[in-house]
Design a protein around this motif. Structure first.
Motif, PDB file in Angstrom:
ATOM      1  N   MET A  10     -13.314  -1.084   7.534  1.00 28.17           N
ATOM      2  CA  MET A  10     -12.007  -0.424   7.451  1.00 28.17           C
ATOM      3  C   MET A  10     -12.042   0.768   6.495  1.00 28.17           C
ATOM      4  O   MET A  10     -11.391   1.779   6.741  1.00 28.17           O
ATOM      5  N   ARG A  13     -13.524   3.568   8.463  1.00 29.37           N
ATOM      6  CA  ARG A  13     -12.566   4.082   9.451  1.00 29.37           C
ATOM      7  C   ARG A  13     -11.496   4.933   8.797  1.00 29.37           C
ATOM      8  O   ARG A  13     -11.012   5.902   9.377  1.00 29.37           O
ATOM      9  N   ARG A  14     -11.076   4.557   7.601  1.00 29.19           N
ATOM     10  CA  ARG A  14     -10.013   5.288   6.895  1.00 29.19           C
ATOM     11  C   ARG A  14     -10.568   6.400   6.018  1.00 29.19           C
ATOM     12  O   ARG A  14      -9.815   7.101   5.346  1.00 29.19           O
ATOM     13  N   CYS A  52      -4.063  -4.945   3.463  1.00 28.62           N
ATOM     14  CA  CYS A  52      -3.571  -4.570   4.797  1.00 28.62           C
ATOM     15  C   CYS A  52      -2.592  -3.399   4.728  1.00 28.62           C
ATOM     16  O   CYS A  52      -2.623  -2.508   5.579  1.00 28.62           O
ATOM     17  N   LEU A  55      -4.670  -0.200   3.839  1.00 25.70           N
ATOM     18  CA  LEU A  55      -5.575   0.189   4.923  1.00 25.70           C
ATOM     19  C   LEU A  55      -4.880   0.288   6.273  1.00 25.70           C
ATOM     20  O   LEU A  55      -5.505   0.660   7.268  1.00 25.70           O
ATOM     21  N   GLN A  56      -3.567  -0.055   6.298  1.00 30.04           N
ATOM     22  CA  GLN A  56      -2.796  -0.009   7.538  1.00 30.04           C
ATOM     23  C   GLN A  56      -3.514  -0.787   8.648  1.00 30.04           C
ATOM     24  O   GLN A  56      -3.870  -0.237   9.690  1.00 30.04           O
ATOM     25  N   CYS A  57      -3.735  -2.085   8.370  1.00 32.02           N
ATOM     26  CA  CYS A  57      -4.436  -2.925   9.336  1.00 32.02           C
ATOM     27  C   CYS A  57      -3.874  -4.338   9.295  1.00 32.02           C
ATOM     28  O   CYS A  57      -2.995  -4.643   8.485  1.00 32.02           O
ATOM     29  N   GLN A  58      -4.393  -5.187  10.137  1.00 30.44           N
ATOM     30  CA  GLN A  58      -4.019  -6.589  10.193  1.00 30.44           C
ATOM     31  C   GLN A  58      -5.081  -7.420   9.463  1.00 30.44           C
ATOM     32  O   GLN A  58      -6.240  -6.988   9.346  1.00 30.44           O
ATOM     33  N   ASP A  61      -8.400  -7.658  10.990  1.00 27.05           N
ATOM     34  CA  ASP A  61      -9.274  -6.488  10.917  1.00 27.05           C
ATOM     35  C   ASP A  61     -10.207  -6.576   9.711  1.00 27.05           C
ATOM     36  O   ASP A  61     -11.238  -5.908   9.666  1.00 27.05           O
TER      37      ASP A  61
END
Length: 91
Positions: A10, A13-14, A52, A55-58, A61
């Motif tokens: 993550m 990705r970010r 979460c 990182l704006q994720c679930q 993730d």
């Protein structure tokens, strides 16, 4: 370890550095490294929530389950007993 932590995925990705994540989550970079490298024995839901959010994720993730080693003898009942401090009938 059957639970794999994908924080590094993550972060990539970010395009975010560990230090930036640590600062935004409110933990030390060393604690992020412990999580990232799979050395953590536990993670607080508040920390998972903050990860979460930043990182704006679930949660899925960041964490995933992989089958454990054949030598892993921990059973769910024994693990539950260890968490609750109660013994099991097969102890």
């Amino acid at each position: 370890m059957p639970i794999v932590v994908d924080i590094d995925v993550m972060l990539a990705r970010r395009k975010m550095a560990v230090g930036t994540l640590a600062e935004r989550v409110g933990v030390t970079p060393a604690n992020i490294a412990v999580l990232k490298n799979g050395r953590a024995k536990a993670v607080r839901f508040a920390t998972l929530e903050a990860l979460c959010e930043v990182l704006q994720c679930q949660p899925g993730d960041l964490l995933r389950w992989e089958p454990g080693d054949a030598g892993d003898t921990a059973t769910p009942a024994k693990a539950d007993a260890a968490l609750t401090g109660r013994g099991t009938s097969d102890s």
